[in-house]
Design a protein around this motif. Structure first.
Motif, PDB file in Angstrom:
ATOM      1  N   VAL A  47       0.848  -1.189   0.000  1.00  0.00           N
ATOM      2  CA  VAL A  47       0.000   0.000   0.000  1.00  0.00           C
ATOM      3  C   VAL A  47       0.886   1.243   0.000  1.00  0.00           C
ATOM      4  N   LYS A  48       0.550   2.200  -0.832  1.00  0.00           N
ATOM      5  CA  LYS A  48       1.255   3.475  -0.870  1.00  0.00           C
ATOM      6  C   LYS A  48       0.239   4.591  -1.073  1.00  0.00           C
ATOM      7  N   ASN A  49       0.282   5.567  -0.176  1.00  0.00           N
ATOM      8  CA  ASN A  49      -0.650   6.707  -0.230  1.00  0.00           C
ATOM      9  C   ASN A  49      -2.109   6.268  -0.310  1.00  0.00           C
ATOM     10  N   GLY A  50      -2.428   5.249   0.491  1.00  0.00           N
ATOM     11  CA  GLY A  50      -3.823   4.839   0.627  1.00  0.00           C
ATOM     12  C   GLY A  50      -4.325   3.863  -0.415  1.00  0.00           C
ATOM     13  N   LYS A  51      -3.489   3.486  -1.385  1.00  0.00           N
ATOM     14  CA  LYS A  51      -3.912   2.586  -2.449  1.00  0.00           C
ATOM     15  C   LYS A  51      -3.016   1.346  -2.500  1.00  0.00           C
ATOM     16  N   ILE A  52      -3.626   0.208  -2.828  1.00  0.00           N
ATOM     17  CA  ILE A  52      -2.829  -0.994  -3.067  1.00  0.00           C
ATOM     18  C   ILE A  52      -2.171  -0.849  -4.431  1.00  0.00           C
ATOM     19  N   LEU A 201     -15.811  -2.146   5.692  1.00  0.00           N
ATOM     20  CA  LEU A 201     -14.625  -1.944   4.863  1.00  0.00           C
ATOM     21  C   LEU A 201     -14.696  -2.709   3.542  1.00  0.00           C
ATOM     22  N   GLY A 202     -15.749  -3.507   3.369  1.00  0.00           N
ATOM     23  CA  GLY A 202     -15.899  -4.281   2.143  1.00  0.00           C
ATOM     24  C   GLY A 202     -14.924  -5.436   2.028  1.00  0.00           C
ATOM     25  N   LEU A 203     -14.613  -6.078   3.166  1.00  0.00           N
ATOM     26  CA  LEU A 203     -13.614  -7.145   3.195  1.00  0.00           C
ATOM     27  C   LEU A 203     -14.272  -8.512   3.340  1.00  0.00           C
ATOM     28  N   TYR A 204     -13.662  -9.521   2.718  1.00  0.00           N
ATOM     29  CA  TYR A 204     -14.148 -10.890   2.850  1.00  0.00           C
ATOM     30  C   TYR A 204     -13.267 -11.632   3.848  1.00  0.00           C
ATOM     31  N   GLY A 205     -13.906 -12.206   4.850  1.00  0.00           N
ATOM     32  CA  GLY A 205     -13.142 -12.938   5.850  1.00  0.00           C
ATOM     33  C   GLY A 205     -13.995 -13.189   7.075  1.00  0.00           C
ATOM     34  N   GLY A 206     -13.364 -13.618   8.150  1.00  0.00           N
ATOM     35  CA  GLY A 206     -14.098 -13.832   9.389  1.00  0.00           C
ATOM     36  C   GLY A 206     -13.457 -14.887  10.264  1.00  0.00           C
ATOM     37  N   TYR A 207     -14.061 -15.081  11.433  1.00  0.00           N
ATOM     38  CA  TYR A 207     -13.575 -16.051  12.416  1.00  0.00           C
ATOM     39  C   TYR A 207     -14.325 -17.378  12.351  1.00  0.00           C
ATOM     40  N   TRP A 208     -15.552 -17.364  11.820  1.00  0.00           N
ATOM     41  CA  TRP A 208     -16.371 -18.576  11.793  1.00  0.00           C
ATOM     42  C   TRP A 208     -16.094 -19.342  10.508  1.00  0.00           C
ATOM     43  N   VAL A 209     -15.487 -20.506  10.638  1.00  0.00           N
ATOM     44  CA  VAL A 209     -15.069 -21.309   9.487  1.00  0.00           C
ATOM     45  C   VAL A 209     -16.238 -21.604   8.553  1.00  0.00           C
ATOM     46  N   GLU A 210     -17.375 -22.004   9.110  1.00  0.00           N
ATOM     47  CA  GLU A 210     -18.493 -22.449   8.279  1.00  0.00           C
ATOM     48  C   GLU A 210     -19.220 -21.304   7.570  1.00  0.00           C
ATOM     49  N   TYR A 278      -4.328   5.222   8.345  1.00  0.00           N
ATOM     50  CA  TYR A 278      -5.010   6.517   8.302  1.00  0.00           C
ATOM     51  C   TYR A 278      -5.851   6.761   9.559  1.00  0.00           C
ATOM     52  N   TYR A 279      -5.393   6.180  10.653  1.00  0.00           N
ATOM     53  CA  TYR A 279      -5.968   6.408  11.978  1.00  0.00           C
ATOM     54  C   TYR A 279      -7.477   6.194  12.027  1.00  0.00           C
ATOM     55  N   GLY A 280      -7.900   5.040  11.535  1.00  0.00           N
ATOM     56  CA  GLY A 280      -9.282   4.622  11.723  1.00  0.00           C
ATOM     57  C   GLY A 280     -10.201   4.819  10.543  1.00  0.00           C
ATOM     58  N   LYS A 281      -9.666   5.340   9.419  1.00  0.00           N
ATOM     59  CA  LYS A 281     -10.535   5.645   8.277  1.00  0.00           C
ATOM     60  C   LYS A 281      -9.977   5.027   6.999  1.00  0.00           C
ATOM     61  N   TYR A 282     -10.875   4.455   6.190  1.00  0.00           N
ATOM     62  CA  TYR A 282     -10.463   3.885   4.908  1.00  0.00           C
ATOM     63  C   TYR A 282     -11.597   4.023   3.900  1.00  0.00           C
ATOM     64  N   ASP A 283     -11.255   4.483   2.711  1.00  0.00           N
ATOM     65  CA  ASP A 283     -12.210   4.576   1.612  1.00  0.00           C
ATOM     66  C   ASP A 283     -13.477   5.337   2.021  1.00  0.00           C
ATOM     67  N   GLY A 284     -13.270   6.410   2.777  1.00  0.00           N
ATOM     68  CA  GLY A 284     -14.384   7.261   3.190  1.00  0.00           C
ATOM     69  C   GLY A 284     -15.170   6.758   4.377  1.00  0.00           C
ATOM     70  N   LYS A 285     -14.792   5.615   4.938  1.00  0.00           N
ATOM     71  CA  LYS A 285     -15.525   5.043   6.072  1.00  0.00           C
ATOM     72  C   LYS A 285     -14.646   5.074   7.322  1.00  0.00           C
TER      73      LYS A 285
END
Length: 378
Positions: A47-52, A201-210, A278-285
């Motif tokens: 990541v550089k300047n907020g972008k991958i 944040l629009g991310l895919y993932g989680g703690y629950w395997v199923e 960015y101290y708690g903020k990403y992509d306007g959220k």
């Protein structure tokens, strides 16, 4: 006007050529590292300047099935997971549902006191910063081990120093934090993280395997030194269906491993990292307030580099002080580190390696960070 367009086009072509050249060089160097360190698979994101600006995968996702690793594949990222738990606590603190100075006993629902210092309150902040004087000697996969009403050896869960007066990294701390999140919110831990951190944040993932697509799980491999081979670690994605069916809110939480059980891709983890950069903020959220985001990154003391689930190091890239976290479990090694001032960061994850350590970091992790920094950031 025509001349200006020509120059602009040439500049774009030149920039594209240079970028392609740097990416090619980077991939060649990383591939060489994979081979040198006997690494099964490697996923990286920059990541550089907020972008991958770069994401790539090397090696195998599944050796037995001959499946190559790809950028969308997810890993159980181990202890970087702690920062998700701390992020949730920061949300609750900002909402005034709790404070970091709260007596942890009152939050978790049973007595949490070092028997050698019974009058010293163990606070939530001590738990989050590993200064609680609690240890993992009795294990950390259920809360009975430290609950005086259920654990026969609960006293052994405490070190000899007074809470707040020393540091000892402890997984049990964060599995208890997960239980507190449930008690405060009334929402199951995995669901809370998904609804209040991942989904916004629009991310895919989680703690629950199923709840996740098993086809995306990257097989993790532990190196067996005596047999000189990599052995799969299926328990990394154990569904624990029976335990979840008998779940007790606010107590069974270690089943999901708030301390290490997040499953996510390197690319999505890089987006999450950018939020902290960015101290708690990403992509306007905004996920957490700037105040609490900075608090997570602030060292408890100059002696101890840990903050609240985010540590500080100058040993990963020479001359750079970075914030982040590492993880290791089931053969996986992961690292997420960023510079909140210069606004760059990297995520590197391997599902198995035998390359040794330098400065406390696994060699494939440290070397990859330096290759990515020199070629794509610096």
């Amino acid at each position: 006007m025509l001349r200006k367009k020509i120059f602009t086009t040439l500049a774009i072509l030149l920039a594209s050529t240079l970028a392609f050249s740097q990416f090619t060089k980077t991939e060649a160097e990383l591939q060489a590292l994979v081979e040198k360190t006997n690494t099964v698979g490697l996923a990286v994101a920059v990541v550089k300047n907020g972008k991958i600006i770069y994401a790539h995968s090397f090696g195998a996702k599944d050796v037995g099935k001959n499946i190559p690793l790809s950028n969308g594949d997810i890993f159980r990222i181990a202890s970087i997971s702690k920062s998700f738990s701390a992020t949730a606590i920061m949300q609750l603190a900002a909402a005034k549902k709790l404070t970091l100075a709260d007596d942890f006993s009152k939050l978790v629902g049973f007595k949490v006191r070092n028997p050698k210092f019974p009058e010293t309150i163990i606070t939530l902040k001590m738990i989050l910063s590993h200064t609680s004087s609690i240890n993992d000697s009795e294990g950390y996969f259920n809360l009975d081990v430290i609950n005086p009403e259920k654990g026969k050896n609960w006293e052994k869960c405490y070190n000899d120093y007074e809470p707040g007066k020393g540091y000892a990294y402890c997984n049990l701390n964060f599995n208890m934090v997960g239980a507190v999140i449930e008690k405060i919110t009334g929402e199951r831990f995995d669901s809370y993280i998904k609804n209040h951190v991942l989904n916004p944040l629009g991310l895919y993932g989680g703690y629950w395997v199923e709840s996740l697509n098993p086809a995306l799980f990257t097989t993790l491999y532990e190196y067996n030194a005596s047999e000189k081979k990599f052995v799969p670690s299926p328990m990394a994605y154990a569904p624990r269906t029976e335990e979840i069916n008998n779940y007790v809110m606010g107590y069974s939480t270690p089943i999901f491993s708030p301390t290490g059980g997040m499953k996510i891709s390197a690319t999505d983890l890089a987006k999450y990292m950018t939020m902290h950069m960015y101290y708690g903020k990403y992509d306007g959220k905004r996920i957490i307030t700037k105040k609490y985001a900075k608090l997570m990154q602030t060292k408890i003391s100059d002696k101890e580099t840990y903050g609240l689930a985010i540590t500080t190091t100058d040993k990963l890239i020479n001359g750079k002080t970075l914030k982040g976290h590492t993880g290791s479990a089931y053969g996986l090694f992961s690292a997420m580190f960023f510079d909140p001032k210069e606004k760059f960061g990297m995520v590197v994850i391997t599902n198995g390696t035998n390359g040794g350590y330098t400065d406390g970091f696994n060699n494939i992790i440290k070397s990859s960070f330096n290759v990515l920094y020199e070629n794509l950031v610096k």
